[in-house]
Enzyme design. Sequence first.
Site, PDB file in Angstrom:
ATOM      1  N   LYS A  11    -113.069  -4.622  -9.442  1.00 20.37           N
ATOM      2  CA  LYS A  11    -113.589  -4.631 -10.861  1.00 20.37           C
ATOM      3  C   LYS A  11    -112.910  -5.525 -11.906  1.00 20.37           C
ATOM      4  O   LYS A  11    -113.402  -6.050 -12.788  1.00 20.37           O
ATOM      5  CB  LYS A  11    -113.817  -3.113 -11.229  1.00 20.37           C
TER       6      LYS A  11
HETATM    7  C1  LIG Z   1    -117.512  -0.707  -7.328  1.00 25.23           C
HETATM    8  C2  LIG Z   1    -116.698  -0.627  -6.062  1.00 25.23           C
HETATM    9  C3  LIG Z   1    -117.962  -0.984  -5.104  1.00 25.23           C
HETATM   10  C4  LIG Z   1    -119.256  -1.410  -5.290  1.00 25.23           C
HETATM   11  O1  LIG Z   1    -119.443  -2.498  -5.714  1.00 25.23           O
HETATM   12  P1  LIG Z   1    -121.112  -2.742  -6.529  1.00 25.23           P
HETATM   13  O2  LIG Z   1    -120.528  -4.149  -6.932  1.00 25.23           O
HETATM   14  O3  LIG Z   1    -121.344  -1.691  -7.277  1.00 25.23           O
HETATM   15  O4  LIG Z   1    -121.726  -3.069  -5.002  1.00 25.23           O
HETATM   16  C5  LIG Z   1    -117.203  -0.922  -3.746  1.00 25.23           C
HETATM   17  N1  LIG Z   1    -115.759  -0.689  -3.597  1.00 25.23           N
HETATM   18  C6  LIG Z   1    -114.896  -0.190  -4.630  1.00 25.23           C
HETATM   19  C7  LIG Z   1    -113.548  -0.093  -4.346  1.00 25.23           C
HETATM   20  C8  LIG Z   1    -115.608  -0.507  -5.974  1.00 25.23           C
HETATM   21  O5  LIG Z   1    -114.690  -0.088  -7.034  1.00 25.23           O
END
Ligand SMILES: *Cc1c(COP(=O)(O)O)cnc(C)c1O
Length: 502
Positions: A116
């Site tokens: 993120k």
């Molecule tokens: C948010 C997240 C995901 C999922 O990603 P999306 O974009 O919501 O599909 C997968 N792995 C981790 C560690 C995340 O923080």
Amino acid sequence: MLYNSTENKKEVVSASQAIAQGISKDGGLFVPQEIPKYDLNTIKGLLKLDYKGIAQKVFADYLSDFTEDEIKDCVEKAYTIEKFGSDNPAPIAFKSYNGNEAGILELWHGPTCAFKDMALQILPHLLTKSLKKTNDGKDAVILVATSGDTGKAALEGFKDVEHTKIIVFYPVDGVSPMQKHQMNTQEGSNVKVCAIEGNFDDAQTGVKKIFTTPEIAKQLEKNNMMFSSANSINWGRLLPQIVYYIAAYCEMVNSGKIQLGEKMNVVVPTGNFGNILASYYAYCMGLPIYKFICASNSNNVLTDFINTGVYNKNRQFYTTISPSMDILVSSNLERLLYKLSGDSDISTKEWMTKLKTEGSYTVTPEVKDAVSTAFYGGYCDDEATKATIAKMYRDAGYLCDTHTAVAVNVYDQYITETGDKTPTVIASTASPYKFSKAVLSAVNDGKELPESEFDMVDMLNNITGVDIPAPLASLKDKKARFSDVVKVDNMPYYVLKSLGIK
Ligand SMILES: *Cc1c(COP(=O)(O)O)cnc(C)c1O
């Protein structure tokens, strides 16, 4: 370039408006009206650039109402060596697993150790510039619903950013102890963190509702504030994610794993469908991608959708060891459906309305075919996730987190089923130390686990010798600042009270 709502083509906005507003007034998501096209010559030109250089080019092509200097400023502030540990924020580790080599695209070298950060380190800069262009003088109130990682990454990105306030809601029993501690210890004068009694979908629905309640918007307006979103429904979240797929392709070419023009696969551990959708946009721009392998945990609503064309959230919700994927309503799928239905706002609105009222919808056979041609859907449960962590560690000497392990497992299933030899990049979305308990229990040969989260971190470090990321190590001695828990129905009141309006 202009953007319009997936649920109403007549709602047309500029890039900065799309970012400032986050979500359209009718509840649809903003999408670019045209997607910039990169031919092989353009991609060849990118091979020479570093990450920031590629980011600047991609941003400039999408954010037509930003100046070159503004974009450069955002990119320079976001992807620093200080924050990402090197001048390549998204390096690839090449590893063999079960006889298949794959490039593990490590997207977790940022300040909160999850992917993120790739978007949330730059979003505040994009947003404050967007607000200046579109909403003179108003403060942005960022509401976040998080399954764990977005919350912390958004808090880090927005802390003490002028003219912004941020409120994060997380499911009280739906995040890992490390994720909870990361959020509850957050510093900054403009931040609030609150747990809700419910799961991630409840939190997300609650936030969406607050966004689209006119009376609440009016109250903010009176106080010179406006809502914006740092969730992956905001275009400013998706755009930075397109960049690392293009950069990864360039690295695959530069390191001789593929020839320019040759295709690669991407494997993405998926929850809200943001990360994998970004790779799809990169493909629409011209990036040679063969298959999009969409990996889910036991909350396998996307696996079923890809295989059947029926999206049905009326099913059991599982709390898993890959909590950031514990999601039954994958918001960003809406953007894919809009694209695959030939930009049909009417169909998209119809499906999304059905999802809200009945909890399920069925796409047309044409859309279903388009989905299952481009995407492969698979899932694995917690036991298989742990077994994959253990096997990957034993066979490849590589320690991965639970989410990445789901992706590795599903890639394995894909290979077994198809025999496809296309070179592949697997998105690695978090540091294993964010989910120490599950990762430790996969590699400690059945030894007893210590009680505290940080003792588990130390034990994992002792067993594997893998470095503990500094931002996680430093949390150990921090005291929690936040401990609020509210019912979903009280979220609007909590927001207004936190803003000093009630
Ligand atoms: C948010 C997240 C995901 C999922 O990603 P999306 O974009 O919501 O599909 C997968 N792995 C981790 C560690 C995340 O923080």
